[in-house]
Write a protein that holds these residues in place. Sequence first.
Motif, short mmCIF file in Angstrom:
data_model
loop_
_atom_site.label_atom_id
_atom_site.label_comp_id
_atom_site.label_asym_id
_atom_site.label_seq_id
_atom_site.Cartn_x
_atom_site.Cartn_y
_atom_site.Cartn_z
N GLY A 49 0.78 -1.22 0.00
CA GLY A 49 0.00 0.00 0.00
C GLY A 49 0.82 1.28 0.00
O GLY A 49 2.05 1.27 -0.03
N ILE A 50 0.10 2.39 0.04
CA ILE A 50 0.69 3.72 -0.02
C ILE A 50 0.28 4.50 1.22
O ILE A 50 -0.90 4.51 1.60
CB ILE A 50 0.19 4.47 -1.28
N VAL A 51 1.24 5.13 1.87
CA VAL A 51 0.98 5.97 3.04
C VAL A 51 1.20 7.43 2.66
O VAL A 51 2.24 7.77 2.09
CB VAL A 51 1.91 5.62 4.22
N ILE A 52 0.23 8.28 2.96
CA ILE A 52 0.37 9.71 2.72
C ILE A 52 0.21 10.42 4.06
O ILE A 52 -0.84 10.35 4.70
CB ILE A 52 -0.69 10.22 1.72
N ASN A 53 1.26 11.08 4.50
CA ASN A 53 1.26 11.80 5.77
C ASN A 53 1.04 13.29 5.52
O ASN A 53 1.79 13.91 4.75
CB ASN A 53 2.60 11.60 6.48
N MET A 54 0.04 13.85 6.15
CA MET A 54 -0.22 15.28 6.03
C MET A 54 0.54 16.00 7.14
O MET A 54 0.37 15.70 8.32
CB MET A 54 -1.72 15.56 6.09
N VAL A 55 1.38 16.95 6.74
CA VAL A 55 2.30 17.60 7.67
C VAL A 55 2.07 19.11 7.64
O VAL A 55 2.08 19.72 6.57
CB VAL A 55 3.77 17.29 7.30
N VAL A 56 1.85 19.68 8.81
CA VAL A 56 1.62 21.12 8.91
C VAL A 56 2.77 21.76 9.69
O VAL A 56 3.09 21.32 10.80
CB VAL A 56 0.29 21.44 9.62
#
Length: 214
Positions: free
Chosen positions: A178-185
């Motif tokens: 699978g693919i992991v997408i981390n949202m970073v602020v």
Amino acid sequence: MAIDAIEASSPPSQFPSNFSSSNQLRHFYVAVDRLQFKMETLIDLLGVAGRRTGLPIVVCCSSRDELDAVCSAVSNLPYISLSSLYSDQAEAERSSILEKFREATAKWNQQVTVQTGDGHEVGNDEQESCMIVVTDTCLPLVASGESPISARVLINYELPTKKETYTRRLTSCLAADGIVINMVVGGEVVTLKSLEESSGLNIAEMPINISEIL
């Protein structure tokens, strides 16, 4: 906001056995300048990923408030079949949601084995993608014998601060390829780099065209 690639420094044994071939997993991050743009960025991302026929997606949040906010924003997207898992949910409803999602992942796996010459899946273009929004307290209890849900895409809407939480999200929610997408602020880039170092991961910047990684 660039993050240097880090060579895997931890032994494979730090990851559960189903993720020992961690090169199959692809970890990405998308940087958001300000918190108020975070939800808009998620909707933009889903505007591409969510239109993939039958794509199984899990969005992980750390709090119920953020789960409710995500569900409210995504509920208006006609191309996504949305469900959520929360702490005071009836067990029968929870089981039904998980079973439906596992069926969606099975259909996705069958679908991607039949491709056209240009690499696009053959299927019903009207079929919605399937998405679950979940908090950490409601993840499938793999350690207790509950089956993982094996999504194709895992979006960490709220970045976990601990390696153990990050790993649990992977093992309970994500397929081995699978693919992991981390949202970073903003300042969360420090947390992300810490996760890289402690877990031996290489988390790359997400391509502008997300279709390249789906």
